[in-house]
Design a protein around this motif. Structure first.
Motif, PDB file in Angstrom:
ATOM      1  N   THR A  41       0.824  -1.210   0.000  1.00 37.72           N
ATOM      2  CA  THR A  41       0.000   0.000   0.000  1.00 37.72           C
ATOM      3  C   THR A  41       0.856   1.257   0.000  1.00 37.72           C
ATOM      4  O   THR A  41       0.565   2.222  -0.723  1.00 37.72           O
ATOM      5  CB  THR A  41      -0.943  -0.001   1.216  1.00 37.72           C
ATOM      6  OG1 THR A  41      -1.799  -1.146   1.135  1.00 37.72           O
ATOM      7  CG2 THR A  41      -1.794   1.253   1.235  1.00 37.72           C
ATOM      8  N   VAL A  42       1.924   1.260   0.771  1.00 37.34           N
ATOM      9  CA  VAL A  42       2.825   2.418   0.779  1.00 37.34           C
ATOM     10  C   VAL A  42       3.460   2.595  -0.593  1.00 37.34           C
ATOM     11  O   VAL A  42       3.587   3.724  -1.100  1.00 37.34           O
ATOM     12  CB  VAL A  42       3.898   2.252   1.869  1.00 37.34           C
ATOM     13  CG1 VAL A  42       4.956   3.354   1.765  1.00 37.34           C
ATOM     14  CG2 VAL A  42       3.261   2.274   3.246  1.00 37.34           C
ATOM     15  N   PHE A  43       3.845   1.504  -1.229  1.00 37.72           N
ATOM     16  CA  PHE A  43       4.429   1.555  -2.565  1.00 37.72           C
ATOM     17  C   PHE A  43       3.434   2.164  -3.545  1.00 37.72           C
ATOM     18  O   PHE A  43       3.770   3.057  -4.330  1.00 37.72           O
ATOM     19  CB  PHE A  43       4.843   0.148  -2.992  1.00 37.72           C
ATOM     20  CG  PHE A  43       5.612   0.082  -4.287  1.00 37.72           C
ATOM     21  CD1 PHE A  43       6.408   1.121  -4.702  1.00 37.72           C
ATOM     22  CD2 PHE A  43       5.544  -1.059  -5.090  1.00 37.72           C
ATOM     23  CE1 PHE A  43       7.130   1.050  -5.888  1.00 37.72           C
ATOM     24  CE2 PHE A  43       6.252  -1.137  -6.278  1.00 37.72           C
ATOM     25  CZ  PHE A  43       7.047  -0.085  -6.679  1.00 37.72           C
ATOM     26  N   LEU A  44       2.190   1.698  -3.504  1.00 36.55           N
ATOM     27  CA  LEU A  44       1.167   2.226  -4.402  1.00 36.55           C
ATOM     28  C   LEU A  44       0.957   3.717  -4.166  1.00 36.55           C
ATOM     29  O   LEU A  44       0.827   4.497  -5.129  1.00 36.55           O
ATOM     30  CB  LEU A  44      -0.140   1.464  -4.221  1.00 36.55           C
ATOM     31  CG  LEU A  44      -1.255   1.799  -5.218  1.00 36.55           C
ATOM     32  CD1 LEU A  44      -0.881   1.335  -6.623  1.00 36.55           C
ATOM     33  CD2 LEU A  44      -2.576   1.160  -4.795  1.00 36.55           C
ATOM     34  N   LYS A  45       0.936   4.134  -2.902  1.00 36.05           N
ATOM     35  CA  LYS A  45       0.731   5.550  -2.600  1.00 36.05           C
ATOM     36  C   LYS A  45       1.913   6.403  -3.044  1.00 36.05           C
ATOM     37  O   LYS A  45       1.737   7.570  -3.403  1.00 36.05           O
ATOM     38  CB  LYS A  45       0.446   5.733  -1.109  1.00 36.05           C
ATOM     39  CG  LYS A  45      -0.930   5.229  -0.708  1.00 36.05           C
ATOM     40  CD  LYS A  45      -1.244   5.496   0.753  1.00 36.05           C
ATOM     41  CE  LYS A  45      -2.666   5.056   1.083  1.00 36.05           C
ATOM     42  NZ  LYS A  45      -3.010   5.316   2.511  1.00 36.05           N
ATOM     43  N   CYS A  46       3.099   5.835  -3.052  1.00 32.40           N
ATOM     44  CA  CYS A  46       4.256   6.543  -3.616  1.00 32.40           C
ATOM     45  C   CYS A  46       4.078   6.730  -5.125  1.00 32.40           C
ATOM     46  O   CYS A  46       4.364   7.807  -5.668  1.00 32.40           O
ATOM     47  CB  CYS A  46       5.541   5.785  -3.324  1.00 32.40           C
ATOM     48  SG  CYS A  46       6.122   5.872  -1.611  1.00 32.40           S
ATOM     49  N   LEU A  47       3.602   5.693  -5.788  1.00 36.06           N
ATOM     50  CA  LEU A  47       3.374   5.781  -7.229  1.00 36.06           C
ATOM     51  C   LEU A  47       2.309   6.824  -7.555  1.00 36.06           C
ATOM     52  O   LEU A  47       2.362   7.490  -8.598  1.00 36.06           O
ATOM     53  CB  LEU A  47       2.948   4.425  -7.788  1.00 36.06           C
ATOM     54  CG  LEU A  47       3.968   3.290  -7.686  1.00 36.06           C
ATOM     55  CD1 LEU A  47       3.347   1.975  -8.169  1.00 36.06           C
ATOM     56  CD2 LEU A  47       5.222   3.604  -8.490  1.00 36.06           C
ATOM     57  N   LEU A  48       1.330   6.968  -6.668  1.00 33.72           N
ATOM     58  CA  LEU A  48       0.267   7.945  -6.855  1.00 33.72           C
ATOM     59  C   LEU A  48       0.689   9.365  -6.484  1.00 33.72           C
ATOM     60  O   LEU A  48      -0.052  10.320  -6.735  1.00 33.72           O
ATOM     61  CB  LEU A  48      -0.953   7.559  -6.011  1.00 33.72           C
ATOM     62  CG  LEU A  48      -1.791   6.393  -6.534  1.00 33.72           C
ATOM     63  CD1 LEU A  48      -2.677   5.840  -5.421  1.00 33.72           C
ATOM     64  CD2 LEU A  48      -2.638   6.845  -7.718  1.00 33.72           C
ATOM     65  N   GLY A  49       1.848   9.504  -5.883  1.00 32.27           N
ATOM     66  CA  GLY A  49       2.306  10.818  -5.464  1.00 32.27           C
ATOM     67  C   GLY A  49       1.750  11.249  -4.126  1.00 32.27           C
ATOM     68  O   GLY A  49       1.938  12.404  -3.714  1.00 32.27           O
ATOM     69  N   LEU A  50       1.082  10.340  -3.407  1.00 31.81           N
ATOM     70  CA  LEU A  50       0.532  10.665  -2.094  1.00 31.81           C
ATOM     71  C   LEU A  50       1.611  10.648  -1.015  1.00 31.81           C
ATOM     72  O   LEU A  50       1.526  11.371  -0.030  1.00 31.81           O
ATOM     73  CB  LEU A  50      -0.590   9.687  -1.739  1.00 31.81           C
ATOM     74  CG  LEU A  50      -1.782   9.679  -2.688  1.00 31.81           C
ATOM     75  CD1 LEU A  50      -2.781   8.599  -2.276  1.00 31.81           C
ATOM     76  CD2 LEU A  50      -2.466  11.038  -2.724  1.00 31.81           C
ATOM     77  N   PHE A  51       2.608   9.789  -1.189  1.00 26.35           N
ATOM     78  CA  PHE A  51       3.787   9.769  -0.333  1.00 26.35           C
ATOM     79  C   PHE A  51       5.007  10.097  -1.192  1.00 26.35           C
ATOM     80  O   PHE A  51       5.083   9.664  -2.348  1.00 26.35           O
ATOM     81  CB  PHE A  51       4.003   8.394   0.305  1.00 26.35           C
ATOM     82  CG  PHE A  51       2.962   7.996   1.312  1.00 26.35           C
ATOM     83  CD1 PHE A  51       2.239   8.933   2.020  1.00 26.35           C
ATOM     84  CD2 PHE A  51       2.720   6.645   1.568  1.00 26.35           C
ATOM     85  CE1 PHE A  51       1.284   8.559   2.949  1.00 26.35           C
ATOM     86  CE2 PHE A  51       1.767   6.258   2.505  1.00 26.35           C
ATOM     87  CZ  PHE A  51       1.046   7.220   3.194  1.00 26.35           C
ATOM     88  N   VAL A  52       5.941  10.842  -0.616  1.00 30.88           N
ATOM     89  CA  VAL A  52       7.177  11.185  -1.325  1.00 30.88           C
ATOM     90  C   VAL A  52       8.331  10.404  -0.706  1.00 30.88           C
ATOM     91  O   VAL A  52       8.603  10.541   0.498  1.00 30.88           O
ATOM     92  CB  VAL A  52       7.463  12.699  -1.245  1.00 30.88           C
ATOM     93  CG1 VAL A  52       8.775  13.025  -1.963  1.00 30.88           C
ATOM     94  CG2 VAL A  52       6.316  13.491  -1.851  1.00 30.88           C
ATOM     95  N   PRO A  53       9.016   9.559  -1.475  1.00 26.71           N
ATOM     96  CA  PRO A  53      10.140   8.787  -0.933  1.00 26.71           C
ATOM     97  C   PRO A  53      11.269   9.703  -0.459  1.00 26.71           C
ATOM     98  O   PRO A  53      11.491  10.786  -1.019  1.00 26.71           O
ATOM     99  CB  PRO A  53      10.595   7.932  -2.125  1.00 26.71           C
ATOM    100  CG  PRO A  53       9.437   7.920  -3.066  1.00 26.71           C
ATOM    101  CD  PRO A  53       8.756   9.238  -2.896  1.00 26.71           C
ATOM    102  N   GLU A  54      11.982   9.272   0.590  1.00 26.13           N
ATOM    103  CA  GLU A  54      13.135  10.044   1.058  1.00 26.13           C
ATOM    104  C   GLU A  54      14.331   9.868   0.125  1.00 26.13           C
ATOM    105  O   GLU A  54      15.219  10.718   0.086  1.00 26.13           O
ATOM    106  CB  GLU A  54      13.556   9.589   2.460  1.00 26.13           C
ATOM    107  CG  GLU A  54      12.534   9.840   3.557  1.00 26.13           C
ATOM    108  CD  GLU A  54      11.585   8.671   3.740  1.00 26.13           C
ATOM    109  OE1 GLU A  54      10.528   8.880   4.343  1.00 26.13           O
ATOM    110  OE2 GLU A  54      11.907   7.561   3.277  1.00 26.13           O
ATOM    111  N   GLN A  55      14.337   8.775  -0.597  1.00 31.17           N
ATOM    112  CA  GLN A  55      15.476   8.468  -1.477  1.00 31.17           C
ATOM    113  C   GLN A  55      14.963   7.741  -2.709  1.00 31.17           C
ATOM    114  O   GLN A  55      13.954   7.032  -2.652  1.00 31.17           O
ATOM    115  CB  GLN A  55      16.485   7.580  -0.728  1.00 31.17           C
ATOM    116  CG  GLN A  55      17.728   7.215  -1.519  1.00 31.17           C
ATOM    117  CD  GLN A  55      18.668   6.326  -0.722  1.00 31.17           C
ATOM    118  OE1 GLN A  55      18.684   6.377   0.511  1.00 31.17           O
ATOM    119  NE2 GLN A  55      19.444   5.506  -1.414  1.00 31.17           N
ATOM    120  N   GLY A  56      15.646   7.935  -3.839  1.00 33.20           N
ATOM    121  CA  GLY A  56      15.259   7.262  -5.068  1.00 33.20           C
ATOM    122  C   GLY A  56      14.347   8.129  -5.925  1.00 33.20           C
ATOM    123  O   GLY A  56      13.953   9.234  -5.541  1.00 33.20           O
TER     124      GLY A  56
END
Length: 254
Positions: A41-56
């Protein structure tokens, strides 16, 4: 196409994603699978732009999300369609109003143009003449088709589905899987599906990313998953009796 390169995401001291890299191809159904707590779920939300990764980095058709300005990010969000777990329809709105909602928010179409577009996408998901019904008046499978119609009404480049078969009987789930795959091919969309449904893996798993404890433990196709010796994958996948039977049949055919 979405290209993910070495993304990390944490919440406080909890490291959820630990250096995931993969590519989700355009025109294919790309599945993310894994146990609860694996980071899906966190991965999907990163793909959606809802979460911003700290790295990568995450690149959409060659453009790095972290380098986009606000206008570019708004444009990207408008090119995304989302099918939520449980459909997430507005109970107080009719089918037509639910499907029309994104156009009212993000387009400048006239009411006539919006109605024509609604009718087009409802016909595509085999829901002609359902415009005036409310979600409570239609089945769970029909609600899911309304959710798909709403997700594609803006002609998205990217389609994200979170457990699209949740709560559906097996026959209806297969119909929804096939519909998502058909739409992916027809409109050449980059489709990413977060699922735990092993039937979906077998039916439409053109690209499968298996997460375990926040890392990509394996990736491949629904044919390759029958041949893998990856212990994490086999422990997860073959806990399903159906998958055990299918694997045995597959091995006997080789």
């Amino acid at each position: 196409m979405i290209t993910v390169d070495n993304i990390h995401k944490s919440f406080g001291d909890a490291k959820i994603l630990k250096g995931i890299s993969t590519v989700f191809d355009q025109g294919k159904t790309n599945l993310i699978i894994g146990q609860s707590g694996s980071g899906k779920t966190v991965f999907l939300k990163c793909l959606l732009g809802l979460f911003v990764p700290e790295q990568g980095t995450i690149n959409y058709s060659g453009t790095n999300y972290s380098e986009m300005d606000e206008d570019q990010r708004t444009e990207l969000r408008q090119s995304m369609g989302m099918v939520f777990q449980g459909s997430a329809l507005f109970d107080s709105m009719t089918v037509e109003e639910n499907v029309r909602f994104p156009m009212e928010m993000f387009s400048k179409k006239t009411p006539e143009e919006m109605r024509d577009r609604v009718n087009t996408v409802l016909a595509r998901v085999n829901l002609e003449n359902a415009n005036d019904k409310f979600p409570s008046e239609i089945s769970g499978g029909m609600q899911k088709r309304v959710a798909i119609a709403r997700a594609i009404v803006m002609n998205p480049k990217y389609l994200f589905c979170d457990e699209p078969n949740s709560g559906l009987d097996p026959r209806t789930a297969i119909l929804i899987d096939n519909l998502i795959q058909e739409i992916t091919k027809e409109f050449n969309i980059t489709t990413v599906i977060n699922t735990h449904d092993m039937n979906s893996v077998m039916e439409i798993g053109e690209k499968i990313v298996f997460l375990k404890d926040g890392v990509k433990a394996w990736e491949g196709t629904n044919q390759e998953i029958f041949r893998t010796d990856n212990e994490a994958v086999t422990n997860f996948v073959y806990s399903s009796e159906l998958f055990k039977k299918v694997r045995k049949m597959y091995q006997e055919e080789q």
